[in-house]
Design an enzyme around this catalytic site. Structure first.
Site, PDB file in Angstrom:
ATOM      1  N   HIS A   1     -56.557  66.728-114.428  1.00  0.00           N
ATOM      2  CA  HIS A   1     -56.720  67.165-115.892  1.00  0.00           C
ATOM      3  C   HIS A   1     -56.042  68.464-116.387  1.00  0.00           C
ATOM      4  O   HIS A   1     -56.755  69.143-117.454  1.00  0.00           O
ATOM      5  CB  HIS A   1     -58.138  67.041-116.273  1.00  0.00           C
ATOM      6  CG  HIS A   1     -58.444  66.326-117.626  1.00  0.00           C
ATOM      7  ND1 HIS A   1     -59.036  66.895-118.483  1.00  0.00           N
ATOM      8  CD2 HIS A   1     -58.393  65.024-118.120  1.00  0.00           C
ATOM      9  CE1 HIS A   1     -59.237  66.147-119.530  1.00  0.00           C
ATOM     10  NE2 HIS A   1     -58.759  65.096-119.317  1.00  0.00           N
TER      11      HIS A   1
ATOM     12  N   HIS B   1     -50.247  56.567-120.646  1.00  0.00           N
ATOM     13  CA  HIS B   1     -51.615  57.274-120.806  1.00  0.00           C
ATOM     14  C   HIS B   1     -52.522  56.609-122.030  1.00  0.00           C
ATOM     15  O   HIS B   1     -51.557  56.137-123.074  1.00  0.00           O
ATOM     16  CB  HIS B   1     -51.386  58.585-121.095  1.00  0.00           C
ATOM     17  CG  HIS B   1     -52.512  59.407-121.348  1.00  0.00           C
ATOM     18  ND1 HIS B   1     -53.111  59.720-122.431  1.00  0.00           N
ATOM     19  CD2 HIS B   1     -53.467  59.975-120.456  1.00  0.00           C
ATOM     20  CE1 HIS B   1     -54.044  60.321-122.672  1.00  0.00           C
ATOM     21  NE2 HIS B   1     -54.675  60.670-121.374  1.00  0.00           N
TER      22      HIS B   1
END
Length: 382
Positions: free
Chosen positions: A185, A285
């Site tokens: 992340h 994504h």
């Protein structure tokens, strides 16, 4: 056919939907949003739609170029997300006009289904072994998890050990046949990312995602020297020009453009083809809503290098509503044996439940990502 009007709907948990209408009664839906910046993207859509009112919605390539190039300043998350949602809606209209799924208008599909993965754990992952077993028991053959909490540039091996223990718990729970994606992340800086990548190799992850922030592009090359694990990135890259050097230098193995952030179907199809030329895999994504997922599946259908698709059913962000709430036929996203079928209906292949969208838009949302700080008070990457 001409574009006559548009509407925007800010709906829970953190999404923005766009409806574009035409004088022939055909409507298209898009999902233009940056998580935590819905109002900003909404304003950008409103500016771009000033040009499109009265235009032929079928001229998508020209409209894309005008939206991207004619404003002089270009790129970035807000503008490209606005373009993305408009582009999705225009493709939806085009597919409905020709009574064909979008992938048929891009050369036809090269696969019938695509593998999907389930998110497990939360922002600060815990009980991931149990969650992974539950996901596999419901049919998933791959899972993804946040790999770590916040880390300083140089941090303790205790935090490294905790991250490794969580991945070990997942591998122990699901066995060797299940894919494990580990999302850093962008929370990890290069010195610690090198250590983590090496320590995690024993558990054979499917990939490590954003081991460093994408703007630290040169760091990917050094991390790749320390691991054989496939490296993924791309959710915070917004055009083919952002991906150009990354692909040319061979820094990563998987790219993850977001169909609601990186210019929509038109741009992401081009990015996918660029990646294929460098033997790089595609895994779009998509921790977003049903329109974004439908757009992803249309690109997956016609992209040979697509290998897995993110989806947000049950993700920790979806508290007030989930992905299936806003569509009439939930079976279009029916997952079977870890795969989802490519939608074959006209356009995006989904029917948005407009009445429910309007109802939930009354509540709207003002979602923001958390702001984390290190023990010393300095800002941490979330």
């Amino acid at each position: 056919m001409k574009i006559t009007e548009y509407e925007l709907f800010q709906v829970p948990p953190r999404w923005l939907f766009l409806k574009i209408s035409t004088d022939e009664g055909i409507v298209g839906w898009g999902e233009p949003v940056i998580e935590g910046r819905a109002h900003s993207v909404k304003a950008a859509v409103e500016e771009l739609m000033e040009y499109l009112i009265g235009k032929d919605p079928l001229q998508i390539e020209d409209h894309w170029n005008v939206m991207y190039r004619a404003g002089f300043y270009r790129g970035g998350p807000i503008l490209m997300s606005a373009i993305a949602g408009i582009d999705q809606a225009l493709w939806d209209i085009k597919g409905k006009f020709y009574n064909a799924p979008i992938h048929q208008l891009m050369g036809g599909r090269c696969r019938d289904t695509i593998k999907v993965y389930s998110w497990i754990g939360g922002d600060r992952p815990s009980d991931v072994g149990t969650a992974a077993k539950q996901a596999v028991d419901t049919g998933f053959t791959a899972v993804k998890m946040n790999g770590t909490e916040e880390l300083q540039y140089i941090d303790s091996y205790e935090k490294i050990d905790q991250a490794v223990e969580r991945v070990a718990a997942v591998r122990d729970a699901v066995g060797n046949g299940v894919g494990i994606g580990i999302d850093f992340h962008g929370r990890v800086h290069k010195p610690m990312a090198k250590i983590l990548a090496k320590e995690l190799e024993a558990y054979r992850p499917m990939f490590i995602e954003e081991p460093v922030l994408s703007e630290n592009e040169e760091a990917f090359k050094e991390i790749a020297r320390h691991t054989h694990i496939p490296i993924a990135t791309g959710e915070r890259m917004f055009s083919r020009w952002d991906f150009k050097n990354l692909l040319a230098e061979g820094y990563v193995d998987i790219i993850q453009p977001d169909l609601s952030h990186a210019g929509g179907i038109t741009e992401c199809k081009k990015i996918a083809s660029m990646a294929e030329a460098y033997d790089v895999a595609l895994a779009p994504h998509c921790p977003l809503g049903p329109i974004a997922l439908a757009a992803c599946l249309q690109v997956d259908a016609s992209s040979h290098n697509a290998f897995i698709q993110e989806q947000s059913l049950g993700i920790h962000y979806n508290k007030e509503n989930d992905i299936l709430d806003y569509i009439k036929d939930r079976s279009v996203f029916a997952y079977k044996d870890g795969y989802v079928a490519i939608p074959d209906g006209p356009g995006l292949g989904i029917e948005v439940d407009e009445d429910y969208v309007r109802e939930r838009a009354k509540d709207s949302h003002n979602w923001r990502n958390p702001v984390w700080r290190h023990q010393d008070g300095s800002l941490a990457e979330w």
